[in-house]
Design an enzyme around this catalytic site. Structure first.
Site, short mmCIF file in Angstrom:
data_model
loop_
_atom_site.label_atom_id
_atom_site.label_comp_id
_atom_site.label_asym_id
_atom_site.label_seq_id
_atom_site.Cartn_x
_atom_site.Cartn_y
_atom_site.Cartn_z
N ASN A 88 0.81 -1.22 0.00
CA ASN A 88 0.00 0.00 0.00
C ASN A 88 0.85 1.28 0.00
OD1 ASN A 88 -2.40 1.81 0.88
ND2 ASN A 88 -0.97 1.94 2.61
N TYR A 156 4.30 9.23 -11.29
CA TYR A 156 3.26 8.49 -10.55
C TYR A 156 2.47 7.56 -11.48
CZ TYR A 156 -0.57 7.71 -7.20
OH TYR A 156 -1.50 7.14 -6.36
N LYS A 160 2.40 3.39 -11.30
CA LYS A 160 1.17 2.62 -11.06
C LYS A 160 0.83 1.74 -12.27
CE LYS A 160 0.35 3.95 -6.81
NZ LYS A 160 0.48 3.03 -5.68
N VAL A 189 -9.17 9.50 -2.10
CA VAL A 189 -9.35 9.32 -0.66
C VAL A 189 -8.70 10.48 0.10
CG1 VAL A 189 -9.14 7.65 1.21
CG2 VAL A 189 -9.13 6.84 -1.17
N THR A 191 -6.57 11.76 2.30
CA THR A 191 -5.36 11.41 3.06
C THR A 191 -4.31 12.51 2.85
OG1 THR A 191 -4.31 10.32 1.20
CG2 THR A 191 -5.76 8.96 2.55
P1 NAP Z 1 -0.46 8.73 2.41
O1 NAP Z 1 -1.54 9.26 3.26
O2 NAP Z 1 0.53 9.66 1.85
O3 NAP Z 1 0.29 7.56 3.22
C1 NAP Z 1 1.36 6.91 2.61
C2 NAP Z 1 1.83 5.76 3.47
O4 NAP Z 1 3.00 5.21 2.83
C3 NAP Z 1 2.24 6.23 4.87
O5 NAP Z 1 1.94 5.25 5.82
C4 NAP Z 1 3.75 6.39 4.72
O6 NAP Z 1 4.36 6.16 5.97
C5 NAP Z 1 4.09 5.28 3.74
N1 NAP Z 1 5.33 5.62 3.06
C6 NAP Z 1 5.57 6.71 2.28
N2 NAP Z 1 6.85 6.75 1.92
C7 NAP Z 1 7.43 5.64 2.45
C8 NAP Z 1 8.73 5.13 2.43
N3 NAP Z 1 9.73 5.76 1.78
N4 NAP Z 1 9.00 3.95 3.08
C9 NAP Z 1 8.00 3.33 3.76
N5 NAP Z 1 6.74 3.77 3.81
C10 NAP Z 1 6.46 4.92 3.17
O7 NAP Z 1 -1.05 7.93 1.15
P2 NAP Z 1 -2.47 7.25 0.91
O8 NAP Z 1 -3.33 8.24 0.24
O9 NAP Z 1 -2.94 6.55 2.13
O10 NAP Z 1 -2.05 6.21 -0.23
C11 NAP Z 1 -1.93 4.81 0.01
C12 NAP Z 1 -1.87 4.14 -1.35
O11 NAP Z 1 -3.05 4.44 -2.08
C13 NAP Z 1 -0.70 4.63 -2.22
O12 NAP Z 1 -0.13 3.55 -2.91
C14 NAP Z 1 -1.36 5.58 -3.20
O13 NAP Z 1 -0.66 5.67 -4.41
C15 NAP Z 1 -2.72 4.93 -3.37
N6 NAP Z 1 -3.75 5.85 -3.82
C16 NAP Z 1 -4.20 6.87 -3.04
C17 NAP Z 1 -5.18 7.72 -3.51
C18 NAP Z 1 -5.73 8.83 -2.69
O14 NAP Z 1 -6.60 9.57 -3.20
N7 NAP Z 1 -5.32 9.04 -1.45
C19 NAP Z 1 -5.71 7.53 -4.80
C20 NAP Z 1 -5.23 6.49 -5.57
C21 NAP Z 1 -4.26 5.65 -5.07
P3 NAP Z 1 5.65 6.96 6.51
O15 NAP Z 1 5.53 8.36 6.05
O16 NAP Z 1 5.57 6.77 7.99
O17 NAP Z 1 6.81 6.24 5.92
#
Ligand code: NAP
Length: 251
Positions: A88, A156, A160, A189, A191
């Site tokens: 994730n 990005y 993906k 989402v 976040t």
């Molecule tokens: P987020 O809020 O930015 O959280 C990202 C997570 O990844 C955090 O737990 C972060 O933890 C971890 N992370 C980031 N860099 C890292 C690193 N170098 N090493 C280890 N862990 C790392 O993102 P999110 O929105 O929850 O996204 C989760 C997934 O959903 C991603 O793959 C994203 O591409 C996908 N996604 C999200 C959306 C959206 O709208 N939010 C849409 C489509 C897809 P730390 O900072 O503690 O390392």
């Protein structure tokens, strides 16, 4: 006895943090990976009777990712009925038009986190669980960005799309061995990642106002709702039959 082993990356924030809470159940051994740990998750897991291990690791560092994947593989219990790996963790950065995309370190970090770490963890996870009489599921959190081009997201979108194609290859290759793969888009989402998107330079990211509008009009999905739907999706009997999927298909 451990009924279920779940390895979840990116559990410290956003979708992953919400998913960790959904998946913390009695009889589950939950192993999380992120740079930061989550003390509230530890308390939640303890209350649920979940065995939790939080591993602090920067998955964009390929040496660290290699080491943690190897360590994980040797520490997985052998008696679980189900093994789940959820890739994730991800980053949307760097956001830049293609003609200005010249920061090799930033590009590498994104490729390493969004693609390379997934491959390293998956390979060790498959090797460690091969031959066990258990259900094995690998869920890669992808994005609509891997399926539709978006200006400013050259890195990005490419990562993906790579994740999606890697998942298709994995399914084709590993089906006979019983491991099931899905690359799942989670929708848009609310976040930290959306905060990063909204702070993009409008010259680099022409769709900025659309994402600002989604936020200001309350159209972003809540991480807890999305996590609940992903947790239900993980339970599906037909998990893996549609390897490129979108949680928005399951309202
Ligand atoms: P987020 O809020 O930015 O959280 C990202 C997570 O990844 C955090 O737990 C972060 O933890 C971890 N992370 C980031 N860099 C890292 C690193 N170098 N090493 C280890 N862990 C790392 O993102 P999110 O929105 O929850 O996204 C989760 C997934 O959903 C991603 O793959 C994203 O591409 C996908 N996604 C999200 C959306 C959206 O709208 N939010 C849409 C489509 C897809 P730390 O900072 O503690 O390392």
């Amino acid at each position: 006895m451990t009924k279920s082993v779940v390895v979840l990356t990116g559990a410290s924030r956003g979708i992953g943090a919400a998913l960790a809470r959904q998946l913390a159940k009695p009889g589950t051994r939950l192993i999380t990976l992120a740079r930061r740990q989550d003390s509230d998750l530890a308390a939640h897991a303890a209350a649920q009777g979940t065995e939790l291990e939080q591993i602090a690791v920067d998955l964009s560092d390929t040496a660290a990712a290699t080491a943690v994947a190897a360590r994980l593989a040797t520490s997985l219990p052998r008696d679980a009925k189900r093994y789940v790996l959820i890739n994730n963790a991800g980053t949307v950065s760097p956001v830049s038009s293609v003609d200005a995309l010249d920061d090799a370190a930033a590009i590498n970090q994104a490729l390493n986190l969004n693609v390379v770490a997934v491959m390293l963890l998956t390979s060790r996870f498959l090797a460690a669980t091969r031959g066990l009489q258990a259900d094995r599921r690998i869920l890669n959190i992808s994005s609509g960005a891997g399926r539709n081009p978006t200006a400013g997201w050259g890195v990005y979108c490419a990562t993906k799309a790579a994740l999606d194609m890697y998942t298709r290859v994995a399914k084709q290759e590993q089906d006979a061995d019983g491991a099931k793969f899905v690359s799942l888009a989670p929708g848009v989402v609310d976040t930290d990642m959306q905060g990063v998107i909204r702070s993009s330079d409008p010259d680099a990211f022409p769709a900025l106002s659309r994402f600002q509008d989604l936020h200001s009009t309350g159209k972003l999905a809540a991480p807890t709702d999305v996590a609940a739907r992903i947790a239900a999706y993980l339970e599906r009997d037909d998990f893996g039959s549609t390897e490129i999927d979108d949680i928005r298909n399951y309202n």
